[in-house]
Design an enzyme around this catalytic site. Structure first.
Site, PDB file in Angstrom:
ATOM      1  N   ARG A   2       0.831  -1.199   0.000  1.00  0.00           N
ATOM      2  CA  ARG A   2       0.000   0.000   0.000  1.00  0.00           C
ATOM      3  C   ARG A   2       0.865   1.248   0.000  1.00  0.00           C
ATOM      4  O   ARG A   2       2.001   1.237   0.443  1.00  0.00           O
ATOM      5  CB  ARG A   2      -0.868   0.026   1.265  1.00  0.00           C
ATOM      6  CG  ARG A   2      -1.996  -0.981   1.291  1.00  0.00           C
ATOM      7  CD  ARG A   2      -3.130  -0.599   0.390  1.00  0.00           C
ATOM      8  NE  ARG A   2      -3.399   0.830   0.463  1.00  0.00           N
ATOM      9  CZ  ARG A   2      -4.493   1.377   0.944  1.00  0.00           C
ATOM     10  NH1 ARG A   2      -5.471   0.631   1.377  1.00  0.00           N
ATOM     11  NH2 ARG A   2      -4.647   2.684   0.987  1.00  0.00           N
ATOM     12  N   ARG A  58       2.476   5.043 -16.370  1.00  0.00           N
ATOM     13  CA  ARG A  58       2.802   4.779 -17.776  1.00  0.00           C
ATOM     14  C   ARG A  58       4.019   5.610 -18.196  1.00  0.00           C
ATOM     15  O   ARG A  58       4.924   5.119 -18.861  1.00  0.00           O
ATOM     16  CB  ARG A  58       1.613   5.107 -18.677  1.00  0.00           C
ATOM     17  CG  ARG A  58       0.431   4.204 -18.465  1.00  0.00           C
ATOM     18  CD  ARG A  58       0.588   2.884 -19.194  1.00  0.00           C
ATOM     19  NE  ARG A  58      -0.613   2.076 -19.022  1.00  0.00           N
ATOM     20  CZ  ARG A  58      -0.635   0.907 -18.411  1.00  0.00           C
ATOM     21  NH1 ARG A  58       0.479   0.396 -17.911  1.00  0.00           N
ATOM     22  NH2 ARG A  58      -1.749   0.232 -18.297  1.00  0.00           N
ATOM     23  N   CYS A  69      -7.783   2.912 -12.175  1.00  0.00           N
ATOM     24  CA  CYS A  69      -8.063   4.040 -11.296  1.00  0.00           C
ATOM     25  C   CYS A  69      -9.513   3.976 -10.828  1.00  0.00           C
ATOM     26  O   CYS A  69     -10.392   3.555 -11.578  1.00  0.00           O
ATOM     27  CB  CYS A  69      -7.845   5.364 -12.016  1.00  0.00           C
ATOM     28  SG  CYS A  69      -6.156   5.656 -12.529  1.00  0.00           S
ATOM     29  N   GLU A  72     -12.133   7.103  -4.336  1.00  0.00           N
ATOM     30  CA  GLU A  72     -12.324   6.723  -2.935  1.00  0.00           C
ATOM     31  C   GLU A  72     -13.744   7.071  -2.493  1.00  0.00           C
ATOM     32  O   GLU A  72     -14.372   7.978  -3.039  1.00  0.00           O
ATOM     33  CB  GLU A  72     -11.346   7.483  -2.035  1.00  0.00           C
ATOM     34  CG  GLU A  72      -9.949   6.956  -2.017  1.00  0.00           C
ATOM     35  CD  GLU A  72      -9.784   5.661  -1.242  1.00  0.00           C
ATOM     36  OE1 GLU A  72     -10.526   5.418  -0.256  1.00  0.00           O
ATOM     37  OE2 GLU A  72      -8.896   4.897  -1.612  1.00  0.00           O
ATOM     38  N   ARG A  84      -4.026   7.102  -3.538  1.00  0.00           N
ATOM     39  CA  ARG A  84      -3.616   5.858  -2.898  1.00  0.00           C
ATOM     40  C   ARG A  84      -3.302   4.829  -3.976  1.00  0.00           C
ATOM     41  O   ARG A  84      -3.800   4.905  -5.093  1.00  0.00           O
ATOM     42  CB  ARG A  84      -4.726   5.329  -1.999  1.00  0.00           C
ATOM     43  CG  ARG A  84      -5.001   6.166  -0.769  1.00  0.00           C
ATOM     44  CD  ARG A  84      -6.198   5.610   0.013  1.00  0.00           C
ATOM     45  NE  ARG A  84      -6.385   6.278   1.283  1.00  0.00           N
ATOM     46  CZ  ARG A  84      -7.088   7.392   1.452  1.00  0.00           C
ATOM     47  NH1 ARG A  84      -7.677   7.988   0.431  1.00  0.00           N
ATOM     48  NH2 ARG A  84      -7.228   7.919   2.654  1.00  0.00           N
TER      49      ARG A  84
END
Length: 115
Positions: A2, A58, A69, A72, A84
């Site tokens: 993470r 990338r 992607c 949240e 994150r």
């Protein structure tokens, strides 16, 4: 593993710069190369919409790694402007040896981790 980083503003360049900083730190602190990365899931708080964090990966050369992607959950009172990542990697290290990376303001999210 993470990681998270807080960005200063919702601008394309800030999101690209901070995303690159986060991905680079995760790889470096864990002695990984792009060949070790299986996939990465990026999330952004709802206030970050100027660019996809995966695009920065990338640009770093992770061209054959699956990247995704997402947004949240908008939890009231949550830290704003946070990117994150959850990286799936192939490594001989055990979980206790992996270093999660929380940078800039996001370091406050995990004060239990070594710097």
């Amino acid at each position: 593993m993470r990681g998270a980083i807080q960005v200063d503003a919702d601008t394309r360049q800030e999101i690209l710069d901070r995303s690159a900083e986060l991905v680079t730190a995760v790889l470096q602190r864990n002695g990984l190369t792009s060949d070790d990365v299986i996939s990465i899931l990026f999330t952004a708080t709802p206030d970050l919409t100027a660019e996809f964090p995966a695009y920065a990966a990338r640009l770093l050369g992770l061209t054959d790694v699956p990247l995704m992607c997402a947004t949240e959950i908008a939890v009231p009172g949550a830290m704003p402007r946070v990117l994150r990542l959850l990286a799936h990697v192939d490594t001989p290290r055990n979980r206790a040896e992996l270093r999660h990376v929380y940078l800039r303001g996001a370091a406050a999210l995990r004060t239990d981790l070594p710097r």
